[in-house]
Design a protein around this motif. Structure first.
Motif, PDB file in Angstrom:
ATOM      1  N   LEU A 113      54.191 -18.417 -31.561  1.00  0.00           N
ATOM      2  CA  LEU A 113      53.169 -19.577 -31.687  1.00  0.00           C
ATOM      3  C   LEU A 113      51.682 -18.942 -32.154  1.00  0.00           C
ATOM      4  CD1 LEU A 113      53.868 -21.165 -28.293  1.00  0.00           C
ATOM      5  CD2 LEU A 113      54.108 -22.052 -30.524  1.00  0.00           C
ATOM      6  N   LEU A 114      51.395 -17.758 -31.759  1.00  0.00           N
ATOM      7  CA  LEU A 114      49.929 -17.285 -32.169  1.00  0.00           C
ATOM      8  C   LEU A 114      50.125 -16.800 -33.580  1.00  0.00           C
ATOM      9  CD1 LEU A 114      49.266 -17.023 -29.202  1.00  0.00           C
ATOM     10  CD2 LEU A 114      48.421 -15.041 -29.041  1.00  0.00           C
ATOM     11  N   SER A 115      51.356 -16.225 -33.941  1.00  0.00           N
ATOM     12  CA  SER A 115      51.492 -15.667 -35.351  1.00  0.00           C
ATOM     13  C   SER A 115      51.349 -16.882 -36.279  1.00  0.00           C
ATOM     14  CB  SER A 115      52.833 -15.110 -35.461  1.00  0.00           C
ATOM     15  OG  SER A 115      52.863 -13.864 -34.854  1.00  0.00           O
ATOM     16  N   SER A 116      51.845 -17.994 -35.963  1.00  0.00           N
ATOM     17  CA  SER A 116      51.510 -19.346 -36.675  1.00  0.00           C
ATOM     18  C   SER A 116      50.381 -19.950 -36.479  1.00  0.00           C
ATOM     19  CB  SER A 116      52.921 -20.244 -36.646  1.00  0.00           C
ATOM     20  OG  SER A 116      53.173 -20.527 -35.346  1.00  0.00           O
ATOM     21  N   ASN A 117      49.581 -19.540 -35.652  1.00  0.00           N
ATOM     22  CA  ASN A 117      48.239 -20.256 -35.283  1.00  0.00           C
ATOM     23  C   ASN A 117      48.704 -21.781 -34.623  1.00  0.00           C
ATOM     24  OD1 ASN A 117      45.602 -20.641 -34.518  1.00  0.00           O
ATOM     25  ND2 ASN A 117      45.078 -21.279 -36.586  1.00  0.00           N
ATOM     26  N   ALA A 118      49.674 -21.843 -33.886  1.00  0.00           N
ATOM     27  CA  ALA A 118      50.232 -23.193 -33.594  1.00  0.00           C
ATOM     28  C   ALA A 118      49.120 -24.357 -33.105  1.00  0.00           C
ATOM     29  CB  ALA A 118      51.307 -23.311 -32.543  1.00  0.00           C
ATOM     30  N   GLY A 119      49.555 -25.667 -33.424  1.00  0.00           N
ATOM     31  CA  GLY A 119      48.405 -26.524 -33.152  1.00  0.00           C
ATOM     32  C   GLY A 119      48.929 -27.359 -31.948  1.00  0.00           C
ATOM     33  N   GLY A 120      49.732 -28.525 -31.923  1.00  0.00           N
ATOM     34  CA  GLY A 120      50.178 -29.376 -30.876  1.00  0.00           C
ATOM     35  C   GLY A 120      49.228 -30.424 -30.595  1.00  0.00           C
ATOM     36  N   VAL A 121      49.324 -30.995 -29.571  1.00  0.00           N
ATOM     37  CA  VAL A 121      48.822 -32.358 -29.338  1.00  0.00           C
ATOM     38  C   VAL A 121      47.450 -32.281 -28.413  1.00  0.00           C
ATOM     39  CG1 VAL A 121      50.755 -33.659 -29.217  1.00  0.00           C
ATOM     40  CG2 VAL A 121      50.309 -32.670 -27.057  1.00  0.00           C
ATOM     41  N   GLN A 122      46.941 -31.184 -28.052  1.00  0.00           N
ATOM     42  CA  GLN A 122      45.764 -31.178 -27.392  1.00  0.00           C
ATOM     43  C   GLN A 122      44.650 -30.231 -28.201  1.00  0.00           C
ATOM     44  OE1 GLN A 122      45.775 -31.489 -23.053  1.00  0.00           O
ATOM     45  NE2 GLN A 122      47.583 -30.575 -22.931  1.00  0.00           N
ATOM     46  N   VAL A 123      44.874 -30.174 -29.377  1.00  0.00           N
ATOM     47  CA  VAL A 123      43.832 -29.501 -30.177  1.00  0.00           C
ATOM     48  C   VAL A 123      42.576 -30.001 -30.117  1.00  0.00           C
ATOM     49  CG1 VAL A 123      43.298 -28.664 -32.812  1.00  0.00           C
ATOM     50  CG2 VAL A 123      45.597 -28.278 -31.877  1.00  0.00           C
ATOM     51  N   LEU A 124      42.438 -31.527 -30.096  1.00  0.00           N
ATOM     52  CA  LEU A 124      41.405 -32.309 -30.030  1.00  0.00           C
ATOM     53  C   LEU A 124      40.378 -31.895 -28.955  1.00  0.00           C
ATOM     54  CD1 LEU A 124      39.513 -34.703 -30.652  1.00  0.00           C
ATOM     55  CD2 LEU A 124      41.274 -36.175 -29.365  1.00  0.00           C
ATOM     56  N   ALA A 125      40.884 -31.459 -27.904  1.00  0.00           N
ATOM     57  CA  ALA A 125      40.126 -31.069 -26.916  1.00  0.00           C
ATOM     58  C   ALA A 125      40.077 -29.424 -26.424  1.00  0.00           C
ATOM     59  CB  ALA A 125      40.557 -31.522 -25.525  1.00  0.00           C
TER      60      ALA A 125
END
Length: 471
Positions: A147-159
């Motif tokens: 997740l860190l290697s891909s700089n994962a996003g997801g559904v709470q990036v907004l906050a």
């Protein structure tokens, strides 16, 4: 001298033990089969080190022998960064490094090894009275290192931001086996280059992340969640501005969903019932955290204001956790259900938030001109400008023929619109091997030169994830 597969397996077994090396092709399936089934190269071997010292030993050996190493977490990546490109590389799985070394909920951080599954990190943080706010559909199998290697996003990036913004420090093994000891819990450290930010998002091309110190946040008292009917992406944008203005930092998610995607889930049985209030061409899934001591009903109040202004006409607010989870299932299954409908063309792109309606309108029109009957299914993180701009094959079409005739042209059309709007051709999935050529076309030449210089400095022999990202 080029090593044979048996020689590679024997050498690795001497470093980590015979039981931690997989050399038989029949046992490698789970490490080679990535989610989208686009890449099909074998590996020379899979090695599963059980400690950071063993990761260092494997890196030193690989560097000395010119053997490519592919760091792998939960094998959930969507651009092929975690699987072989050439067929002669060794996959180094971090799955056995699965300890949470420390949790300090009061101070707001935890230190987790690369093999910790994201869902387990959630549970441990919550048991300590805190929240780790990286949420995505694959959290039951995705691991912290990947997740860190891909700089994962997801559904709470907004906050809360993406993986890079949630990381305080990292520990990583470099190509020659040296250990970068960058674990810390400092929010301020102005002592030179931020090496942590280089390693996070580098897809394992600069170092193998073995552990990280992650930010924790107070657990919310509850959630206010709603699926709201909107007439268009333009109306969704206006609603976003209104809700954000009324709820501020408590607004954690603002997701856009087309009716087409809901109908597919009902058709294929992924939803037992329709989670929406009524038929509408578009919906937004909105979630607001209710913090301890905060005034409840902030989202309800904002929606009532939106109805009063004629911005929306209908909505359903979750009145139970079960209903909330059904709403989220409708969003998280949006991509999965397309495979049940046939072949689909997928894009992970971002534009400035204000440009999302133009992206959807112009992108849909451009691809429909190229492939009449194609069915657009754009959805995703409208609150941060990241849209998964997917297209399903025309009804009754042959999937293979459709992909052969339309995929490349659709990519070109969407990326042309994205770049015109000042956007990115990869918002949260990364580059991997899927978008190497595309990156060369769209990235600033000076930026590419800087990236290559960094790669050469840290990995002069090119053993770390060879061929990925920069090619």
């Amino acid at each position: 001298m080029t090593l044979t597969t048996p020689q590679i397996a024997t050498a690795l077994a001497g470093l980590v033990g015979e039981g931690a090396v997989i050399a038989e092709p029949t046992r490698m399936g789970g490490y080679l089969k990535e989610p989208r089934k686009r890449f099909h190269q074998p590996a020379a071997a899979v090695v599963l080190p059980g400690s950071v010292a063993e990761v260092q030993a494997v890196a030193r050996w690989a560097n000395a022998n010119g053997i490519g190493l592919i760091p792998q977490g939960g094998n959930t990546g969507l651009v092929g960064a975690q699987v072989p490109l050439r067929g002669d590389e060794v996959i180094i799985s971090l799955s056995r490094l699965d300890k949470v070394r420390s949790i300090d909920a009061a101070a707001g951080h935890m230190t987790a090894e690369a093999g910790v599954i994201l869902e387990e990190a959630h549970k441990l943080a919550e048991a300590a009275g805190a929240m780790f706010p990286l949420w995505l559909a694959s959290q039951g199998s995705a691991r912290i290192g990947g997740l860190l290697s891909s700089n994962a996003g997801g559904v709470q990036v907004l906050a809360f931001g993406n993986a890079r913004e949630l990381t305080l420090g990292v520990e990583a093994v470099l190509a020659d086996g040296r250990l970068y000891q960058g674990l810390n819990a400092l929010k301020k450290d102005n002592t030179g280059y931020d090496l942590k930010d280089l390693l996070v998002g580098a897809e394992g091309t600069l170092g193998i992340i073995t552990a990280a110190t992650l930010k924790l946040f107070p657990l919310p008292e509850g959630h206010e969640t709603a699926v709201v009917n909107v007439a268009s992406p333009e109306a969704a944008l206006e609603l976003f501005y209104l809700v954000r203005g009324r709820t501020g930092s408590r607004l954690t998610a603002f997701e856009l969903m087309p009716r087409f995607g809901i109908d597919l889930q009902l058709k294929h049985g992924l939803l037992a019932r329709d989670p929406t209030a009524s038929l509408s061409p578009w919906y937004t899934l909105i979630e607001v955290n209710r913090m301890t001591g905060g005034v409840p009903g902030a989202l309800q109040s904002a929606l009532e204001e939106a109805i009063g202004k004629g911005l929306i006409a209908d909505a359903v607010v979750a009145d139970s956790e079960a209903q909330r989870l059904t709403m989220w299932a409708a969003r998280e299954q949006m991509s999965e259900v397309q495979s049940k409908e046939g072949a689909s063309i997928k894009h992970d792109v971002s534009v400035p938030i204000a440009a999302v309606p133009r992206l959807i309108a112009e992108g849909t029109a451009a691809v429909e001109r190229l492939a009449p009957g194609i069915r657009a299914c754009p959805f995703g993180h409208m609150g941060d400008g990241n849209i998964h701009f997917n297209f399903s094959q025309p009804e009754g079409a042959d999937g293979k023929a459709f992909m052969a005739a339309s995929e490349e042209a659709a990519h070109h059309a969407i990326y042309e619109v994205v770049l015109k709007l000042g956007g990115s051709v990869s918002a949260e999935h990364g580059i991997g091997q899927l978008k190497v050529d595309l990156l060369k076309q769209v990235k600033d030449p000076v930026a590419l030169e800087m990236m290559r210089a960094i790669k050469t400095a840290l990995d002069p022999k090119g053993i770390l994830n060879p061929g990925k990202m920069l090619g």
